[in-house]
Design a protein around this motif. Structure first.
Motif, PDB file in Angstrom:
ATOM      1  N   VAL A 107       0.841  -1.200   0.000  1.00 26.84           N
ATOM      2  CA  VAL A 107       0.000   0.000   0.000  1.00 26.84           C
ATOM      3  C   VAL A 107       0.873   1.246   0.000  1.00 26.84           C
ATOM      4  CG1 VAL A 107      -1.687   1.320   1.318  1.00 26.84           C
ATOM      5  CG2 VAL A 107      -1.935  -1.158   1.122  1.00 26.84           C
ATOM      6  N   ASP A 108       0.578   2.169  -0.912  1.00 27.82           N
ATOM      7  CA  ASP A 108       1.325   3.425  -1.038  1.00 27.82           C
ATOM      8  C   ASP A 108       0.745   4.449  -0.067  1.00 27.82           C
ATOM      9  OD1 ASP A 108       2.588   5.753  -1.745  1.00 27.82           O
ATOM     10  OD2 ASP A 108       1.921   5.756  -3.840  1.00 27.82           O
ATOM     11  N   PRO A 109       1.510   4.866   0.951  1.00 31.06           N
ATOM     12  CA  PRO A 109       0.955   5.820   1.922  1.00 31.06           C
ATOM     13  C   PRO A 109       0.608   7.171   1.308  1.00 31.06           C
ATOM     14  CG  PRO A 109       3.309   5.467   2.311  1.00 31.06           C
ATOM     15  CD  PRO A 109       2.882   4.439   1.326  1.00 31.06           C
ATOM     16  N   ILE A 110       1.268   7.555   0.231  1.00 29.79           N
ATOM     17  CA  ILE A 110       0.946   8.823  -0.426  1.00 29.79           C
ATOM     18  C   ILE A 110      -0.443   8.749  -1.060  1.00 29.79           C
ATOM     19  CG2 ILE A 110       1.596  10.400  -2.291  1.00 29.79           C
ATOM     20  CD1 ILE A 110       4.509   9.680  -1.708  1.00 29.79           C
ATOM     21  N   GLU A 111      -0.745   7.613  -1.675  1.00 34.46           N
ATOM     22  CA  GLU A 111      -2.081   7.424  -2.242  1.00 34.46           C
ATOM     23  C   GLU A 111      -3.123   7.356  -1.136  1.00 34.46           C
ATOM     24  OE1 GLU A 111      -5.275   6.782  -4.846  1.00 34.46           O
ATOM     25  OE2 GLU A 111      -3.293   7.694  -5.067  1.00 34.46           O
ATOM     26  N   VAL A 112      -2.765   6.752   0.001  1.00 41.51           N
ATOM     27  CA  VAL A 112      -3.673   6.723   1.148  1.00 41.51           C
ATOM     28  C   VAL A 112      -4.040   8.139   1.555  1.00 41.51           C
ATOM     29  CG1 VAL A 112      -3.833   6.184   3.614  1.00 41.51           C
ATOM     30  CG2 VAL A 112      -2.917   4.484   2.034  1.00 41.51           C
ATOM     31  N   ARG A 113      -3.045   9.017   1.630  1.00 44.74           N
ATOM     32  CA  ARG A 113      -3.303  10.390   2.087  1.00 44.74           C
ATOM     33  C   ARG A 113      -4.034  11.218   1.039  1.00 44.74           C
ATOM     34  NH1 ARG A 113       2.582  10.066   3.685  1.00 44.74           N
ATOM     35  NH2 ARG A 113       2.426   8.635   5.463  1.00 44.74           N
ATOM     36  N   ARG A 114      -3.963  10.807  -0.221  1.00 46.62           N
ATOM     37  CA  ARG A 114      -4.757  11.514  -1.229  1.00 46.62           C
ATOM     38  C   ARG A 114      -6.234  11.160  -1.064  1.00 46.62           C
ATOM     39  NH1 ARG A 114      -7.690  11.345  -5.292  1.00 46.62           N
ATOM     40  NH2 ARG A 114      -7.696   9.087  -5.451  1.00 46.62           N
ATOM     41  N   ARG A 115      -6.504   9.901  -0.794  1.00 45.69           N
ATOM     42  CA  ARG A 115      -7.888   9.457  -0.664  1.00 45.69           C
ATOM     43  C   ARG A 115      -8.477   9.779   0.704  1.00 45.69           C
ATOM     44  NH1 ARG A 115      -8.109   3.368  -2.957  1.00 45.69           N
ATOM     45  NH2 ARG A 115     -10.323   3.699  -2.493  1.00 45.69           N
ATOM     46  N   ILE A 116      -7.609   9.956   1.695  1.00 46.92           N
ATOM     47  CA  ILE A 116      -8.041  10.244   3.059  1.00 46.92           C
ATOM     48  C   ILE A 116      -7.349  11.535   3.482  1.00 46.92           C
ATOM     49  CG2 ILE A 116      -8.211   9.361   5.410  1.00 46.92           C
ATOM     50  CD1 ILE A 116      -7.780   6.532   4.204  1.00 46.92           C
ATOM     51  N   GLY A 117      -8.015  12.655   3.239  1.00 42.85           N
ATOM     52  CA  GLY A 117      -7.422  13.965   3.497  1.00 42.85           C
ATOM     53  C   GLY A 117      -7.441  14.322   4.977  1.00 42.85           C
ATOM     54  N   MET A 118      -6.659  15.341   5.331  1.00 41.62           N
ATOM     55  CA  MET A 118      -6.578  15.727   6.744  1.00 41.62           C
ATOM     56  C   MET A 118      -6.527  17.242   6.887  1.00 41.62           C
ATOM     57  SD  MET A 118      -4.264  13.951   9.663  1.00 41.62           S
ATOM     58  CE  MET A 118      -4.875  13.929  11.349  1.00 41.62           C
ATOM     59  N   VAL A 119      -7.251  17.733   7.902  1.00 43.28           N
ATOM     60  CA  VAL A 119      -7.237  19.144   8.278  1.00 43.28           C
ATOM     61  C   VAL A 119      -6.739  19.208   9.719  1.00 43.28           C
ATOM     62  CG1 VAL A 119      -8.628  21.213   8.642  1.00 43.28           C
ATOM     63  CG2 VAL A 119      -9.144  19.680   6.721  1.00 43.28           C
ATOM     64  N   PHE A 120      -5.757  20.064   9.963  1.00 41.42           N
ATOM     65  CA  PHE A 120      -5.072  20.053  11.252  1.00 41.42           C
ATOM     66  C   PHE A 120      -5.640  21.087  12.217  1.00 41.42           C
ATOM     67  CE2 PHE A 120      -2.208  18.228   8.148  1.00 41.42           C
ATOM     68  CZ  PHE A 120      -1.748  17.090   8.801  1.00 41.42           C
ATOM     69  N   GLN A 121      -5.126  21.020  13.446  1.00 41.84           N
ATOM     70  CA  GLN A 121      -5.614  21.869  14.528  1.00 41.84           C
ATOM     71  C   GLN A 121      -5.451  23.350  14.216  1.00 41.84           C
ATOM     72  OE1 GLN A 121      -3.797  20.855  18.236  1.00 41.84           O
ATOM     73  NE2 GLN A 121      -4.761  22.490  19.378  1.00 41.84           N
ATOM     74  N   LYS A 122      -4.276  23.721  13.764  1.00 44.24           N
ATOM     75  CA  LYS A 122      -4.009  25.122  13.442  1.00 44.24           C
ATOM     76  C   LYS A 122      -4.046  25.291  11.927  1.00 44.24           C
ATOM     77  CE  LYS A 122      -0.617  28.809  14.124  1.00 44.24           C
ATOM     78  NZ  LYS A 122       0.717  29.158  14.678  1.00 44.24           N
ATOM     79  N   PRO A 123      -4.794  26.283  11.430  1.00 46.09           N
ATOM     80  CA  PRO A 123      -4.814  26.496   9.977  1.00 46.09           C
ATOM     81  C   PRO A 123      -3.389  26.619   9.447  1.00 46.09           C
ATOM     82  CG  PRO A 123      -6.418  27.924  11.064  1.00 46.09           C
ATOM     83  CD  PRO A 123      -5.613  27.277  12.158  1.00 46.09           C
TER      84      PRO A 123
END
Length: 286
Positions: free
Chosen positions: A106-122
């Motif tokens: 499994v390619d972790p970069i592809e994982v992060r494309r399909r599963i996006g993230m928004v963090f605590q501080k803009p």
């Protein structure tokens, strides 16, 4: 619970489900994530132990609990962000639509494309509003009209009307709430299937927080959303399911985060099964 100890006495009855109107009933019939016996280590320290839960499609799932109980650690397992931390190790099962996220192929970069993230501080890039949103599609070689894609993402993040005349201006000139919505637009511009949010409103004022919550309620018709929050009223207002995490202290005084209870948000706030959950939401500890 006694009458005085019910969540209603702490202001939850008014807020409970306040932003769920018009959405389907909570359901796990179409699981997106299936987590079983999850343990997370940072070097020799076991930060999280024995977490098992299921996240349903197009549901908002909140993770609540006191500081240091493993909420952020667990949410970062869902898109392999912990891979970026030296010494981090994940064991157990984390399946995404039935496929293990941690298989070697499994390619972790592809994982992060399909599963996006928004963090605590803009965290907008020091670029223009336009270039922030266009960044992901450009990197991923997305074909098509970039202008239309940027407008679509900004509209989806309820920001287009506020920035359409300043697309070339620096994103850093936006207010904190606008910056956070820009980060959400940046996340959805690559058309993910899931959006993870790690305390997305903790740095925002109540007005900006309300806008983000309204936005999450709208996005839930298109995306599966998992949010970590310290704001219990926020979890009560927006989420379909709530996971309450706590921390055990071993004989050496070391804290280990673990899942205490997971159920529909209505059940967690109105009729929790675990005494620790009741104590937390009624303010007895945490």
């Amino acid at each position: 619970m006694t009458k005085d100890d019910t969540p209603e006495s702490h202001g939850f009855s008014i807020a409970l489900g306040g932003r769920r109107h018009g959405r389907p009933s909570p359901s796990l019939d179409n699981p997106v994530f299936q987590i079983a016996d999850l343990d997370v280590w940072y070097g020799d320290h076991q930060a999280v132990r024995d977490v098992t839960l299921t996240v349903g499609s197009r549901q908002i799932t909140s993770m609540i609990g006191p500081s240091g109980c493993g909420k952020s650690t667990v949410i970062r397992c869902l898109n392999r962000m912990n891979d970026l931390i030296p010494g981090a190790r994940v064991t157990g099962k984390v399946a995404y639509y039935g496929e293990s996220l941690y298989d070697a192929e499994v390619d972790p970069i592809e994982v992060r494309r399909r599963i996006g993230m928004v963090f605590q501080k803009p965290n907008p890039f020091p670029k223009s509003v336009y270039d922030n949103v266009a960044y992901g599609p450009r990197v991923n070689g997305v074909k098509g009209n970039l202008d239309d894609l940027v407008e679509e993402a900004l509209t989806g993040a309820a920001l287009w009307d506020e920035v359409k005349d300043k697309l070339k201006a620096s994103a850093l000139a936006l207010s904190g709430g606008q910056q956070q919505r820009l980060c959400i637009a940046r996340a959805i511009a690559v058309k993910p299937e899931v959006i993870l949010m790690d305390e997305p409103c903790s740095a925002l004022d109540p007005i900006a927080t309300a806008k983000i919550e309204d936005l999450m309620a709208e996005l839930a018709s298109q995306f599966t959303i998992v949010i970590v929050t310290h704001n219990m009223q926020q979890a009560a207002r927006i989420s379909d399911y709530t996971a309450f995490f706590t921390a055990d202290v071993d004989e050496e005084g070391v804290r280990h985060g673990r899942l205490a209870e997971y159920d529909t948000t209505v059940t967690i706030f109105e009729n929790p099964a675990d005494q620790r959950t009741e104590d937390y939401i009624t303010g007895r500890f945490g």
